[in-house]
Design an enzyme around this catalytic site. Structure first.
Site, short mmCIF file in Angstrom:
data_model
loop_
_atom_site.label_atom_id
_atom_site.label_comp_id
_atom_site.label_asym_id
_atom_site.label_seq_id
_atom_site.Cartn_x
_atom_site.Cartn_y
_atom_site.Cartn_z
N ASP A 64 0.87 -1.18 0.00
CA ASP A 64 0.00 0.00 0.00
C ASP A 64 0.91 1.23 0.00
O ASP A 64 2.13 1.12 -0.17
CB ASP A 64 -0.99 -0.03 1.18
CG ASP A 64 -0.34 0.28 2.52
OD1 ASP A 64 0.92 0.37 2.59
OD2 ASP A 64 -1.07 0.44 3.51
N CYS A 91 3.27 -2.99 3.94
CA CYS A 91 2.44 -1.83 4.27
C CYS A 91 3.22 -1.04 5.33
O CYS A 91 4.43 -1.23 5.48
CB CYS A 91 1.04 -2.24 4.73
SG CYS A 91 0.94 -3.15 6.29
N GLY A 92 2.55 -0.15 6.06
CA GLY A 92 3.28 0.65 7.03
C GLY A 92 3.96 -0.20 8.09
O GLY A 92 5.13 -0.03 8.41
N THR A 93 3.20 -1.14 8.63
CA THR A 93 3.72 -2.03 9.68
C THR A 93 3.99 -3.45 9.19
O THR A 93 4.67 -4.21 9.89
CB THR A 93 2.71 -2.15 10.83
OG1 THR A 93 1.49 -2.67 10.28
CG2 THR A 93 2.45 -0.80 11.49
N GLY A 94 3.41 -3.80 8.08
CA GLY A 94 3.44 -5.19 7.61
C GLY A 94 2.30 -6.00 8.19
O GLY A 94 2.04 -7.13 7.73
N ILE A 95 1.61 -5.44 9.16
CA ILE A 95 0.60 -6.23 9.88
C ILE A 95 -0.70 -6.34 9.09
O ILE A 95 -1.20 -7.44 8.84
CB ILE A 95 0.36 -5.63 11.28
CG1 ILE A 95 1.63 -5.73 12.13
CG2 ILE A 95 -0.80 -6.35 11.97
CD1 ILE A 95 1.57 -4.96 13.44
N HIS A 107 10.73 -23.47 9.53
CA HIS A 107 9.77 -24.14 10.41
C HIS A 107 8.31 -23.96 9.99
O HIS A 107 7.49 -24.86 10.22
CB HIS A 107 9.92 -23.63 11.85
CG HIS A 107 11.13 -24.20 12.54
ND1 HIS A 107 11.33 -24.10 13.90
CD2 HIS A 107 12.21 -24.86 12.04
CE1 HIS A 107 12.49 -24.69 14.21
NE2 HIS A 107 13.05 -25.15 13.10
N ARG A 158 7.35 1.40 7.48
CA ARG A 158 7.56 2.45 8.47
C ARG A 158 8.25 1.91 9.72
O ARG A 158 8.38 2.62 10.71
CB ARG A 158 6.22 3.08 8.85
CG ARG A 158 5.54 3.78 7.68
CD ARG A 158 4.13 4.23 8.05
NE ARG A 158 3.50 4.92 6.92
CZ ARG A 158 2.18 5.05 6.76
NH1 ARG A 158 1.35 4.54 7.66
NH2 ARG A 158 1.69 5.68 5.71
N HIS A 187 7.99 -30.40 11.31
CA HIS A 187 7.39 -29.11 10.97
C HIS A 187 6.30 -29.26 9.91
O HIS A 187 5.33 -28.51 9.89
CB HIS A 187 8.46 -28.12 10.52
CG HIS A 187 9.55 -27.95 11.54
ND1 HIS A 187 9.31 -27.37 12.76
CD2 HIS A 187 10.84 -28.35 11.53
CE1 HIS A 187 10.43 -27.39 13.47
NE2 HIS A 187 11.38 -27.99 12.75
C1 RB5 Z 1 -1.83 2.98 6.36
O1 RB5 Z 1 -1.88 4.23 6.95
C2 RB5 Z 1 -1.46 1.92 7.38
O2 RB5 Z 1 -2.53 1.70 8.25
C3 RB5 Z 1 -1.07 0.63 6.68
O3 RB5 Z 1 0.01 0.88 5.84
C4 RB5 Z 1 -0.63 -0.51 7.57
O4 RB5 Z 1 0.35 -0.12 8.47
C5 RB5 Z 1 -1.71 -1.28 8.21
O5 RB5 Z 1 -1.49 -2.29 8.88
#
Ligand code: RB5
Length: 146
Positions: A7, A64-68, A97, A108, A132
């Site tokens: 994103d 993405c920003g966090t990958g989460i 594994h 980020r 595994h």
């Molecule tokens: C976008 O602002 C941010 O929420 C997205 O990149 C991501 O970190 C979500 O998990």
């Protein structure tokens, strides 16, 4: 073939990863996004997840920003095992594994130097199998019961 997607929060890091793959002669399919304009990460997580689950691409990378968020989205596709990695040990172990087939990075969270190391480890490490494989099979059974 590597599937890659991001994103807006992962766009800059995705560009660095793409350059890195191109420098190494590794084929990739870029599923977008193609600018830093705000967008919704589930679309790109799903696109990469489907490319990997279908066999069109061998492995995937989502950013993405966090990958989460984008990893959660990719993991909704049956057969996808996406792992968020912010260190080299996790990148190695998620392949050995967990047989992770999608790497998730936080644009980020980590810088390009570490991210490219993580990518190299993820792409060059194989699954250990053995005990595994039994555990990974049990993950698939959860999908079958869902
Ligand atoms: C976008 O602002 C941010 O929420 C997205 O990149 C991501 O970190 C979500 O998990």
């Amino acid at each position: 073939m590597i599937a890659i997607g991001c994103d807006h929060g992962g766009y800059q890091l995705k560009q660095a990863v793409i350059r890195h793959l191109a420098d190494r002669g590794i084929d990739f399919h870029d599923f977008g996004t193609y600018s830093e304009e705000s967008c919704d990460y589930p679309e790109y997580g799903e696109a990469v997840g489907r490319a990997v689950a279908s066999g069109e691409c061998e492995l995937g990378i989502v950013i993405c920003g966090t990958g989460i968020g984008i990893s959660i989205a990719a993991n909704k596709v049956r057969g996808v095992r996406a792992a968020v990695c912010g260190d080299c040990f996790s990148a190695e172990m998620c392949r050995r594994h967990n047989n992770a087939n999608v790497l998730a990075l936080g644009g980020r969270v980590i810088g390009p130097g570490l991210a490219l190391k993580i990518v190299d480890i993820f792409l060059s490490t194989g699954f250990d199998g053995g005990r595994h494989a039994r555990r990974v099979a049990k993950i698939s059974e959860i999908e079958d019961r869902s």
